[in-house]
Design a protein around this motif. Structure first.
Motif, PDB file in Angstrom:
ATOM      1  N   ILE A  46      52.265   5.273  -5.682  1.00 47.61           N
ATOM      2  CA  ILE A  46      51.406   6.081  -6.558  1.00 47.61           C
ATOM      3  C   ILE A  46      50.998   7.380  -5.865  1.00 47.61           C
ATOM      4  O   ILE A  46      51.093   8.467  -6.453  1.00 47.61           O
ATOM      5  CB  ILE A  46      50.158   5.276  -6.989  1.00 47.61           C
ATOM      6  CG1 ILE A  46      50.537   4.112  -7.901  1.00 47.61           C
ATOM      7  CG2 ILE A  46      49.115   6.170  -7.643  1.00 47.61           C
ATOM      8  CD1 ILE A  46      50.995   4.516  -9.285  1.00 47.61           C
ATOM      9  N   LEU A  47      50.561   7.292  -4.617  1.00 48.88           N
ATOM     10  CA  LEU A  47      50.128   8.490  -3.898  1.00 48.88           C
ATOM     11  C   LEU A  47      51.283   9.462  -3.696  1.00 48.88           C
ATOM     12  O   LEU A  47      51.158  10.667  -3.954  1.00 48.88           O
ATOM     13  CB  LEU A  47      49.510   8.105  -2.551  1.00 48.88           C
ATOM     14  CG  LEU A  47      48.963   9.255  -1.706  1.00 48.88           C
ATOM     15  CD1 LEU A  47      47.848  10.000  -2.447  1.00 48.88           C
ATOM     16  CD2 LEU A  47      48.469   8.723  -0.365  1.00 48.88           C
ATOM     17  N   ALA A  81      41.389   2.290  -6.078  1.00 51.66           N
ATOM     18  CA  ALA A  81      41.428   1.986  -4.641  1.00 51.66           C
ATOM     19  C   ALA A  81      41.694   3.259  -3.827  1.00 51.66           C
ATOM     20  O   ALA A  81      41.050   3.489  -2.792  1.00 51.66           O
ATOM     21  CB  ALA A  81      42.487   0.929  -4.352  1.00 51.66           C
ATOM     22  N   LEU A  82      42.624   4.084  -4.293  1.00 53.88           N
ATOM     23  CA  LEU A  82      42.936   5.333  -3.585  1.00 53.88           C
ATOM     24  C   LEU A  82      41.756   6.295  -3.623  1.00 53.88           C
ATOM     25  O   LEU A  82      41.479   6.995  -2.642  1.00 53.88           O
ATOM     26  CB  LEU A  82      44.184   5.993  -4.186  1.00 53.88           C
ATOM     27  CG  LEU A  82      45.499   5.239  -3.987  1.00 53.88           C
ATOM     28  CD1 LEU A  82      46.623   5.909  -4.776  1.00 53.88           C
ATOM     29  CD2 LEU A  82      45.859   5.122  -2.516  1.00 53.88           C
ATOM     30  N   GLU A  83      41.048   6.314  -4.736  1.00 54.77           N
ATOM     31  CA  GLU A  83      39.857   7.163  -4.855  1.00 54.77           C
ATOM     32  C   GLU A  83      38.788   6.687  -3.869  1.00 54.77           C
ATOM     33  O   GLU A  83      38.128   7.502  -3.208  1.00 54.77           O
ATOM     34  CB  GLU A  83      39.333   7.126  -6.288  1.00 54.77           C
ATOM     35  CG  GLU A  83      38.167   8.063  -6.548  1.00 54.77           C
ATOM     36  CD  GLU A  83      37.736   8.036  -8.006  1.00 54.77           C
ATOM     37  OE1 GLU A  83      37.324   9.098  -8.496  1.00 54.77           O
ATOM     38  OE2 GLU A  83      37.799   6.965  -8.644  1.00 54.77           O
ATOM     39  N   GLY A  84      38.631   5.369  -3.756  1.00 52.64           N
ATOM     40  CA  GLY A  84      37.667   4.803  -2.815  1.00 52.64           C
ATOM     41  C   GLY A  84      37.974   5.155  -1.372  1.00 52.64           C
ATOM     42  O   GLY A  84      37.073   5.217  -0.535  1.00 52.64           O
ATOM     43  N   LYS A  85      39.235   5.412  -1.069  1.00 55.83           N
ATOM     44  CA  LYS A  85      39.650   5.807   0.283  1.00 55.83           C
ATOM     45  C   LYS A  85      39.610   7.320   0.471  1.00 55.83           C
ATOM     46  O   LYS A  85      39.973   7.829   1.537  1.00 55.83           O
ATOM     47  CB  LYS A  85      41.076   5.311   0.557  1.00 55.83           C
ATOM     48  CG  LYS A  85      41.197   3.804   0.589  1.00 55.83           C
ATOM     49  CD  LYS A  85      42.642   3.388   0.800  1.00 55.83           C
ATOM     50  CE  LYS A  85      42.749   1.877   0.782  1.00 55.83           C
ATOM     51  NZ  LYS A  85      44.050   1.397   1.258  1.00 55.83           N
ATOM     52  N   GLY A  86      39.225   8.044  -0.580  1.00 53.27           N
ATOM     53  CA  GLY A  86      39.154   9.502  -0.492  1.00 53.27           C
ATOM     54  C   GLY A  86      40.506  10.190  -0.541  1.00 53.27           C
ATOM     55  O   GLY A  86      40.640  11.343  -0.131  1.00 53.27           O
ATOM     56  N   LEU A  87      41.521   9.498  -1.080  1.00 49.45           N
ATOM     57  CA  LEU A  87      42.878  10.050  -1.097  1.00 49.45           C
ATOM     58  C   LEU A  87      43.222  10.778  -2.386  1.00 49.45           C
ATOM     59  O   LEU A  87      44.177  11.559  -2.415  1.00 49.45           O
ATOM     60  CB  LEU A  87      43.890   8.927  -0.851  1.00 49.45           C
ATOM     61  CG  LEU A  87      43.712   8.183   0.476  1.00 49.45           C
ATOM     62  CD1 LEU A  87      44.659   6.996   0.558  1.00 49.45           C
ATOM     63  CD2 LEU A  87      43.906   9.138   1.645  1.00 49.45           C
ATOM     64  N   LYS A 107      43.278  15.013   2.171  1.00 47.71           N
ATOM     65  CA  LYS A 107      43.515  13.810   2.985  1.00 47.71           C
ATOM     66  C   LYS A 107      44.672  12.994   2.408  1.00 47.71           C
ATOM     67  O   LYS A 107      45.522  12.483   3.146  1.00 47.71           O
ATOM     68  CB  LYS A 107      42.234  12.969   3.024  1.00 47.71           C
ATOM     69  CG  LYS A 107      42.321  11.709   3.823  1.00 47.71           C
ATOM     70  CD  LYS A 107      40.974  10.970   3.793  1.00 47.71           C
ATOM     71  CE  LYS A 107      41.072   9.607   4.444  1.00 47.71           C
ATOM     72  NZ  LYS A 107      39.787   8.875   4.351  1.00 47.71           N
ATOM     73  N   GLY A 108      44.738  12.888   1.084  1.00 48.58           N
ATOM     74  CA  GLY A 108      45.803  12.153   0.415  1.00 48.58           C
ATOM     75  C   GLY A 108      47.162  12.814   0.590  1.00 48.58           C
ATOM     76  O   GLY A 108      48.161  12.136   0.842  1.00 48.58           O
TER      77      GLY A 108
END
Length: 159
Positions: A46-47, A81-87, A107-108
């Motif tokens: 996804i990223l 989940a990716l948003e929670g990691k700041g990505l 960062k992402g």
């Protein structure tokens, strides 16, 4: 004696079963490679897809899900989940109040560019057994993917 009434003499003659096994082995190799980065393979897909496709306007979740070949609901969970990691960053579309626009954070983008090298190294190692047939294999996978995208492959009856 084989008790399963199969059209195949052995599981090694079944393309579906072999694809299942190969996919599981390849995914395990990718999981191990991505673990130090704190990403699952689906999070990476996804990223990386988001960074690959991202325009100045961002993408909506449906576009991203379609490109990655992942269910829209699963995509939404992964994006959380990716948003929670700041990505990634998510915000409501100004033109469609129902659509969520997604964009990679700095960062992402950095992590996607670091991990794509690792994922491609795993691919190169894993598929190196194919030798000179690697390009043919990739071409054939593309044909299967296009056939599925075009609706040519048989869909299971969901009734």
């Amino acid at each position: 004696m084989n008790n399963l009434q199969s059209d195949f003499e052995s599981t090694d003659a079944s393309p579906g079963f072999l694809l299942w096994r190969v996919t599981n082995n390849w995914q395990a190799a990718q999981r191990r490679a991505l673990e130090p980065f704190g990403l699952t393979h689906v999070q990476f897909v996804i990223l990386a897809s988001l960074v690959w496709l991202q325009s100045s306007d961002g993408l909506n979740q449906k576009q991203l899900a379609n490109h990655a070949g992942i269910d829209v609901m699963m995509t939404s969970q992964v994006l959380r989940a990716l948003e929670g990691k700041g990505l990634i960053d998510r915000h409501q579309s100004p033109s469609d109040k129902r659509a969520i626009i997604v964009s990679a954070s700095d960062k992402g983008r950095l992590l996607a560019n670091q991990t794509v090298k690792v994922v491609e190294r795993v691919d190169n190692q894993y598929f190196s057994v194919l030798g000179r047939h690697s390009a043919d294999f990739t071409h054939l996978l593309g044909r299967l993917n296009r056939a599925d995208d075009d609706g040519y492959s048989e869909k299971p009856n969901r009734s």
